[in-house]
Scaffold this motif. Sequence first.
Motif, short mmCIF file in Angstrom:
data_model
loop_
_atom_site.label_atom_id
_atom_site.label_comp_id
_atom_site.label_asym_id
_atom_site.label_seq_id
_atom_site.Cartn_x
_atom_site.Cartn_y
_atom_site.Cartn_z
N TRP A 55 8.71 96.91 -5.04
CA TRP A 55 9.79 97.70 -4.44
C TRP A 55 9.51 97.88 -2.96
O TRP A 55 8.41 98.28 -2.58
N SER B 163 12.55 98.72 -0.42
CA SER B 163 13.92 98.79 0.08
C SER B 163 13.93 99.22 1.55
O SER B 163 13.16 100.09 1.95
N SER B 164 14.81 98.63 2.32
CA SER B 164 14.93 99.00 3.74
C SER B 164 15.49 100.41 3.89
O SER B 164 15.43 100.99 4.96
N LYS B 165 16.06 100.96 2.81
CA LYS B 165 16.64 102.30 2.86
C LYS B 165 15.67 103.39 2.38
O LYS B 165 15.98 104.57 2.44
N SER B 166 14.51 102.97 1.89
CA SER B 166 13.53 103.95 1.42
C SER B 166 12.31 103.95 2.33
O SER B 166 12.12 103.04 3.13
#
Length: 203
Positions: free
Chosen positions: A52, A54-57
Amino acid sequence: MPRVSPVLRKCRKALQDSDVLKVLQSEITHELCSNRFQNIQSGSLGDFLVEWDSSKSQDVVLRRKCELGEEVVVSAVLGPVTYGRDSVFPREVLMKVCLKKPGLSSILQFDCGVSDRGNAGSEFDIHNACYIQSSARVDSSAYRGPLFSSLDPQLQDALKEYLVSKGIGENLTNFLLLHLRKKEQGQYVNWLHKLESLVAKGE
């Protein structure tokens, strides 16, 4: 509703007057040109795979299967900002390491901190260690064992060596420090670009 347009016009003029767009563009240029990570040693994932990222996390999760079937999962995120008397200290990485043997539902969990030693690379310390009987149900009120710092120093060293033998070494901690800091910078620059676009549309 008729008051909305005049308010927007006033806000737009205030933005123009204060040169917000130029400030944003200057900040973006500064972030893209700065070489703030040059003193951080680069590392590698070794046998870990990214599960995992994610560029958003803000976090990253890695997984590795050992030769005897043991699974090692690492979850890492940048820790909170800490302030000294005169400056901000470099943020450490908060790293959770979970180990599970094949055929068992129990987990051995270590809460660790990764700190940057500059040109000397990185190092990790174990803050807490606990045995969780079932991976399906984790009861937050369950007894997690004694404070790690209260354990016999030889046992503390042995547990750290155990983690190193499972791939939690300097190569991995260097990778996490650099990767998470670059990730945070990338998210900041993306946010600045979005803000710049909104301000530019307003003009």
